[in-house]
Design an enzyme around this catalytic site. Sequence first.
Site, PDB file in Angstrom:
ATOM      1  N   HIS A  18     -39.161 -13.175  -5.253  1.00  0.00           N
ATOM      2  CA  HIS A  18     -40.145 -13.652  -4.271  1.00  0.00           C
ATOM      3  C   HIS A  18     -40.845 -14.917  -4.782  1.00  0.00           C
ATOM      4  O   HIS A  18     -41.102 -15.850  -4.028  1.00  0.00           O
ATOM      5  CB  HIS A  18     -41.229 -12.593  -4.046  1.00  0.00           C
ATOM      6  N   MET A  28     -42.742  -8.481   2.123  1.00  0.00           N
ATOM      7  CA  MET A  28     -43.322  -7.151   2.358  1.00  0.00           C
ATOM      8  C   MET A  28     -44.055  -6.679   1.093  1.00  0.00           C
ATOM      9  O   MET A  28     -44.343  -5.498   0.936  1.00  0.00           O
ATOM     10  CB  MET A  28     -42.233  -6.156   2.756  1.00  0.00           C
ATOM     11  N   HIS A  37     -41.535  -9.587  -6.957  1.00  0.00           N
ATOM     12  CA  HIS A  37     -40.831  -9.791  -8.225  1.00  0.00           C
ATOM     13  C   HIS A  37     -40.486 -11.278  -8.324  1.00  0.00           C
ATOM     14  O   HIS A  37     -40.824 -12.067  -7.413  1.00  0.00           O
ATOM     15  CB  HIS A  37     -39.585  -8.903  -8.311  1.00  0.00           C
TER      16      HIS A  37
END
Length: 294
Positions: free
Chosen positions: A52, A45, A49
């Site tokens: 991810h 989404m 950071h």
Amino acid sequence: MTQTSQASPLSGGESLPIARETADLRATITGWRAEGLRVGLVPTMGALHDGHLSLVRLALQKTDRVVASIFVNPTQFGPDEDFAAYPREEASDAAKLAAAGASLLYTPTVETMYPHGFSTMVTVEGVSRGLCGDRRPGHFQGVATVVTKLLMRCLPDVAVFGEKDYQQLQVLKRLARDLDIPVEILGAPVVREDDGLAMSSRNAYLTTEQRAIAPALNRTLRRVAADILGGAEVSDCLEWGIGELLKDGFSSVDYLELRDSKTLAPLDEAPDGDARLFIAAMLGKVRLIDNIGL
Ligand code: PAF
């Protein structure tokens, strides 16, 4: 066909092709398939950071080309949740994805994901119940629906999700099995700050004072795990953990539970097999979750 757009010049001189239309996504993937390449998908989404980026790196170990998607999915947010406020940072996200080795960013719109008349939702029974499923009604149905659509649009060989959302990962594994979607759903280990706080886009909401309290979540989880493994009564350990978090400054604890790692069935005794501790707690208006294996 619309051209895939390039992100505007990105830091480090890197740029990442962006597919805004599903036709562009499919055309790019068809080209890769024609070359015999394996494709990985990392749905996100945004507000990315290091957690991810670790998903992108894991996907790259398993495949030749990685598509990352950014879509803030309205159907997985409750009416009082942070859909409108959720951070949207496409340019910096694209730069991070390029640096991590992704080959394409896919950014569908709400209108194309849920066009007028959309009326099919995907419900995964069983593992969606309890924990966040009880606290966030409709959440996993929204996640299951959007991930099904992303998988059908991309048809990847592998899709990677973080173990921080461990229940979500089990829901998505079940979904792929039950619907015969030919994809391997992989979980990637939680990435943490130096003080143990699990990385999350929502950590950005924490005030300085709340940020100082937040590491207590993981600290308490580890202590409870050690006590259970040391033979202490499970219910006593869980009760102690909740009390500790409230003393540390958490406003409330949604749950602190011991569950089977695969079925997510609640466990009230020290486990023989694979078990995990799950926690969700509120720091003011910010909801933090974490989990660890025993
Ligand atoms: O974990 C997330 O960020 C989201 O739930 C996901 C899997 C991208 C679906 O919107």
